[in-house]
Design a protein around this motif. Structure first.
Motif, PDB file in Angstrom:
ATOM      1  N   UNK A  61      -2.645  17.752   3.055  1.00 32.89           N
ATOM      2  CA  UNK A  61      -1.799  16.554   3.145  1.00 32.89           C
ATOM      3  C   UNK A  61      -2.639  15.299   3.306  1.00 32.89           C
ATOM      4  N   UNK A  62      -3.712  15.406   4.121  1.00 32.67           N
ATOM      5  CA  UNK A  62      -4.590  14.243   4.282  1.00 32.67           C
ATOM      6  C   UNK A  62      -5.238  13.858   2.961  1.00 32.67           C
ATOM      7  N   UNK A  63      -5.616  14.885   2.230  1.00 36.97           N
ATOM      8  CA  UNK A  63      -6.224  14.590   0.930  1.00 36.97           C
ATOM      9  C   UNK A  63      -5.223  13.902   0.012  1.00 36.97           C
ATOM     10  N   UNK A  64      -3.961  14.328   0.067  1.00 38.13           N
ATOM     11  CA  UNK A  64      -2.942  13.691  -0.760  1.00 38.13           C
ATOM     12  C   UNK A  64      -2.677  12.258  -0.318  1.00 38.13           C
ATOM     13  N   UNK A  65      -2.657  12.071   1.042  1.00 39.96           N
ATOM     14  CA  UNK A  65      -2.445  10.698   1.561  1.00 39.96           C
ATOM     15  C   UNK A  65      -3.572   9.782   1.125  1.00 39.96           C
ATOM     16  N   UNK A  66      -4.815  10.280   1.259  1.00 39.74           N
ATOM     17  CA  UNK A  66      -5.960   9.469   0.839  1.00 39.74           C
ATOM     18  C   UNK A  66      -5.890   9.163  -0.654  1.00 39.74           C
ATOM     19  N   UNK A  67      -5.427  10.145  -1.421  1.00 33.76           N
ATOM     20  CA  UNK A  67      -5.294   9.931  -2.864  1.00 33.76           C
ATOM     21  C   UNK A  67      -4.241   8.862  -3.152  1.00 33.76           C
ATOM     22  N   UNK A  68      -3.109   8.936  -2.390  1.00 31.93           N
ATOM     23  CA  UNK A  68      -2.061   7.936  -2.585  1.00 31.93           C
ATOM     24  C   UNK A  68      -2.530   6.547  -2.154  1.00 31.93           C
ATOM     25  N   UNK A  69      -3.289   6.492  -1.048  1.00 29.91           N
ATOM     26  CA  UNK A  69      -3.821   5.195  -0.606  1.00 29.91           C
ATOM     27  C   UNK A  69      -4.771   4.614  -1.654  1.00 29.91           C
ATOM     28  N   UNK A  70      -5.547   5.482  -2.224  1.00 31.36           N
ATOM     29  CA  UNK A  70      -6.466   4.994  -3.262  1.00 31.36           C
ATOM     30  C   UNK A  70      -5.690   4.433  -4.454  1.00 31.36           C
ATOM     31  N   UNK A  71      -4.594   5.156  -4.765  1.00 29.53           N
ATOM     32  CA  UNK A  71      -3.780   4.674  -5.873  1.00 29.53           C
ATOM     33  C   UNK A  71      -3.114   3.332  -5.538  1.00 29.53           C
ATOM     34  N   UNK A  72      -2.672   3.201  -4.250  1.00 30.37           N
ATOM     35  CA  UNK A  72      -2.059   1.922  -3.821  1.00 30.37           C
ATOM     36  C   UNK A  72      -3.058   0.795  -3.885  1.00 30.37           C
ATOM     37  N   UNK A  73      -4.279   1.073  -3.360  1.00 30.84           N
ATOM     38  CA  UNK A  73      -5.326   0.035  -3.400  1.00 30.84           C
ATOM     39  C   UNK A  73      -5.627  -0.351  -4.845  1.00 30.84           C
ATOM     40  N   UNK A  74      -5.681   0.702  -5.681  1.00 33.29           N
ATOM     41  CA  UNK A  74      -5.944   0.404  -7.090  1.00 33.29           C
ATOM     42  C   UNK A  74      -4.827  -0.440  -7.706  1.00 33.29           C
ATOM     43  N   UNK A  75      -3.567  -0.081  -7.326  1.00 32.08           N
ATOM     44  CA  UNK A  75      -2.427  -0.848  -7.858  1.00 32.08           C
ATOM     45  C   UNK A  75      -2.426  -2.283  -7.336  1.00 32.08           C
ATOM     46  N   UNK A  76      -2.755  -2.437  -6.005  1.00 33.31           N
ATOM     47  CA  UNK A  76      -2.789  -3.787  -5.432  1.00 33.31           C
ATOM     48  C   UNK A  76      -3.889  -4.633  -6.075  1.00 33.31           C
ATOM     49  N   UNK A  77      -4.961  -3.947  -6.447  1.00 35.33           N
ATOM     50  CA  UNK A  77      -6.038  -4.714  -7.098  1.00 35.33           C
ATOM     51  C   UNK A  77      -5.617  -5.213  -8.485  1.00 35.33           C
ATOM     52  N   UNK A  78      -4.617  -4.559  -9.058  1.00 29.76           N
ATOM     53  CA  UNK A  78      -4.140  -4.983 -10.369  1.00 29.76           C
ATOM     54  C   UNK A  78      -3.130  -6.136 -10.296  1.00 29.76           C
ATOM     55  N   UNK A  79      -2.546  -6.364  -9.080  1.00 29.97           N
ATOM     56  CA  UNK A  79      -1.520  -7.418  -8.942  1.00 29.97           C
ATOM     57  C   UNK A  79      -2.063  -8.814  -9.257  1.00 29.97           C
ATOM     58  N   UNK A  80      -3.216  -9.210  -8.636  1.00 32.21           N
ATOM     59  CA  UNK A  80      -3.722 -10.561  -8.968  1.00 32.21           C
ATOM     60  C   UNK A  80      -4.014 -10.728 -10.467  1.00 32.21           C
ATOM     61  N   UNK A  81      -4.519  -9.704 -11.057  1.00 31.25           N
ATOM     62  CA  UNK A  81      -4.799  -9.789 -12.495  1.00 31.25           C
ATOM     63  C   UNK A  81      -3.512  -9.954 -13.294  1.00 31.25           C
ATOM     64  N   UNK A  82      -2.466  -9.187 -12.859  1.00 37.65           N
ATOM     65  CA  UNK A  82      -1.182  -9.308 -13.552  1.00 37.65           C
ATOM     66  C   UNK A  82      -0.564 -10.686 -13.369  1.00 37.65           C
ATOM     67  N   UNK A  83      -0.703 -11.254 -12.139  1.00 41.47           N
ATOM     68  CA  UNK A  83      -0.166 -12.597 -11.883  1.00 41.47           C
ATOM     69  C   UNK A  83      -0.900 -13.632 -12.729  1.00 41.47           C
ATOM     70  N   UNK A  84      -2.191 -13.471 -12.790  1.00 37.83           N
ATOM     71  CA  UNK A  84      -2.971 -14.428 -13.594  1.00 37.83           C
ATOM     72  C   UNK A  84      -2.586 -14.319 -15.059  1.00 37.83           C
TER      73      UNK A  84
END
Length: 331
Positions: free
Chosen positions: A265-288
């Motif tokens: 479960x921890x591995x899945x949570x870390x994987x989901x967090x990584x995906x969230x961070x990756x998605x959040x990193x795409x937000x500024x680019x999408x806004x721009x």
């Protein structure tokens, strides 16, 4: 020394040597003893025994005993048994003992028993004077789980008719031991065995344990009965220890599975967090990209920022309120 004297001594020595060799080959003294005892045997028969590789004394001496006992045996019978590898003297002694004890026993039967490797004289003596066989200590467990240790004395008499092909003392001891184990094992409690040890004798004696053996069982007497270990309690303790080890092993297995599940479960949570961070990193680019292409305006962007600020402020207020409630509850 005078030469004639020396010659005389030499002739005397040669004569003694020749006579000793002659009398060793021609057993005159044995022949005279047989005649004096009433055994009709010729010197030619004694010499013929030498040629047949038969020791005359092994035949004549037992023949003298048989003649005196009135057995009516012949030298041919004794010779044939000797040549077959039997013990002629023991056979004759057994026949004499059987005759004195009024036991019907033929020479052929006695010779067959002797050639079978049995001590026929001892068997005849056991027919008159029974033998006591003492068994080793036999351990058995009653139904209440208490061990009972029994030692018995078996009185047996030789069964001459079953000496050839019959089982020996080891079989008797083994069968008696088996009967003791069966009898004690069928008892409801060890106290009943201690109170009535003669029940063991009656039960075992009634099983016909002497069938197929060279003996006839006359009696089975219990010499000693002792109480041994509490095997039932020991078995229960061992079973409880085994159950505890099994339960511990299963608990350890469940704990290991839980740890593995938690890590998964921890591995899945870390994987989901990584995906969230990756998605959040795409937000500024999408806004721009949206501002560049004109999909949203500057006012829309400012309204979005205001909403984010308002959301962060409300979240901060909510966390402060929770902390204050916790402090009040502690007081």
């Amino acid at each position: 020394m005078d030469p004639s004297t020396i010659t005389t001594l030499i002739f005397i020595g040669l004569g003694v040597l020749v006579l000793s060799v002659f009398f060793s080959f021609f057993p005159f003294m044995l022949w005279i003893a047989a005649l004096a005892s009433g055994v009709r045997i010729s010197i030619i028969q004694l010499v013929a025994m030498r040629f047949r590789r038969v020791i005359p004394s092994r035949i004549v001496n037992p023949m003298i005993k048989a003649s005196k006992a009135g057995l009516g045996l012949t030298t041919d019978q004794l010779e044939s048994h000797f040549l077959a590898g039997g013990n002629v003297d023991r056979v004759v002694n057994a026949l004499i003992a059987a005759q004195r004890a009024d036991i019907e026993l033929s020479f052929e039967r006695t010779a067959a028993i002797d050639l079978a490797g049995r001590d026929v004289l001892t068997a005849v003596q056991m027919s008159v004077n029974p033998k006591v066989i003492e068994t080793p200590v036999v351990a058995a467990m009653a139904k209440d789980g208490i061990e009972v240790r029994v030692r018995a004395r078996v009185t047996v008499r030789a069964n001459i008719d079953r000496l050839v092909g019959g089982a020996g003392e080891e079989t008797i001891i083994a069968r008696v031991g088996e009967g003791i184990v069966t009898t004690v094992g069928s008892a409801d409690a060890h106290k009943k065995v201690l109170e009535n040890p003669d029940d063991i004798s009656k039960t075992v004696l009634g099983k016909g344990l002497d069938a197929g053996t060279a003996f006839e069982i006359l009696s089975i007497d219990i010499a000693d009965v002792d109480v041994g270990r509490n095997i039932g309690a020991t078995l229960q303790t061992d079973q409880a220890e085994a159950d505890k080890n099994i339960a511990q092993a299963k608990a350890e297995e469940r704990r290991a599975m839980a740890v593995a599940k938690e890590q998964e479960m921890r591995a899945k949570v870390e994987e989901m967090r990584a995906k969230v961070v990756e998605a959040e990193s795409q937000v500024p680019l999408a806004m721009a990209e949206a501002l560049r292409t004109g999909n949203i305006g500057v006012m829309d962007y400012m309204n979005l920022k205001n909403i984010e600020s308002d959301t962060k402020m409300r979240t901060s207020f909510g966390e402060d309120a929770v902390d204050n409630n916790n402090l009040d509850g502690d007081q």
